[in-house]
Design an enzyme around this catalytic site. Sequence first.
Site: not given
Length: 395
Positions: A151, A179, A324, A70
């Site tokens: 997301n 998503q 992340c 992505g």
Amino acid sequence: MRIYADNAATTKMSRAAIDAMLPCMEEQYGNPSSLYALGQRAKEILEKSREEVAAVIGASPREIIFTSGGSEADNQAIRSAAASGRKQGKTHIISTAFEHHAVLHTLEALEREGFTVTLLPVHENGVVRTEELVSAIRDDTCLVSVMYANNEIGTIQPIREIGAICRERGVLFHTDAVQAVGHIPVDVDRDNVDLLSASAHKFGGPKGIGFLYARKGVRLTSLIEGGAQERGKRAGTENVAAAAGMAAALTESCSQMAQTASRLIPLRDRIIEGLREIPHSVLNGDEQLRLPSNVNFCFEGIEGESLLLLLDDKGICASSGSACTSGSLDPSHVLLAIGRVHDVAHGSLRLTLGPDATAEEAEYIIRNVKEVVERLRGFSPVWRDLSSGKRPHIL
Ligand SMILES: *Cc1c(COP(=O)(O)O)cnc(C)c1O
């Protein structure tokens, strides 16, 4: 009990994906560019995978290029539209405040290269207002990029309407549909989309592969120079096994989409109902316009990271803010974008259900989240101040 409730971060590979991949590694390991039969067989698998992927989003195979995922698809979509825009003297881009970092950081890089970016607000419900898009479009706007579904908070955007507005104004429209693809119906023609990004590991496929849809006539620039693979738009020997795994996972998840959604929605809503009983809590994102699998809450007076660790002890894998950015103390930009203040945004919990989630698991989640939140509040100095009235409650 062990419950994997972090399917927005990544998914377990489906059996169909693994079964499609193994023969590509054990027998059909040729290079698709090689002329002998072994290579040509790999090429056939690659092209059949492309046809399958194209079919589920209503595209033609020539409009699909395989990427590493992505993030790469987002980078390439945005950079391509920006390059075309620049040639016509158009250097304004519109996006939203709660995009994935693959989009936001690409836009920041383009700003340093002379582009101007307008980020639309997403309001408390986490949904873009189309009238605000209409007024943001300028004569020099070359691209609108709005994610299909968020997301973190799972909110679904009015993509079809946004696409129609862009089409009417002659502006390219990209959507990060990572998503959405494989989870809710996506159709590039119905949705008036010009560029779309997707990623296999979000729908039961392998990590490290995704695809970029680019409508016929939309010029792509290559991020990776080298051989002429992917019609010259993405150099490097193709990951045939991963492409086959992605196509198998996508075909399967799309064929079961309606049943999965109708099973997950009541579970999602039951968890929302259960967690709402926790005092001083709030659901993040619109209750109706949300993915069937997504639950996202903020609990006042606690730290999301501590919540995750205690839930892990109970066998529940969940996420808080953005996985992340671990190591950073900044709360999720998505929660800030919907107006949560820093303190509240820090106490967030995202649960994203897998296709096999059960009612028993939903009850286990509710019971344990309640218990863990209460326990954490028991030793939180912030909570002590809140409950003694020394500090006002926000929620
Ligand atoms: C996961 C995700 C990405 C990144 O996809 P990768 O394949 O992991 O690079 C981009 N956008 C959204 C909305 C995502 O959820």
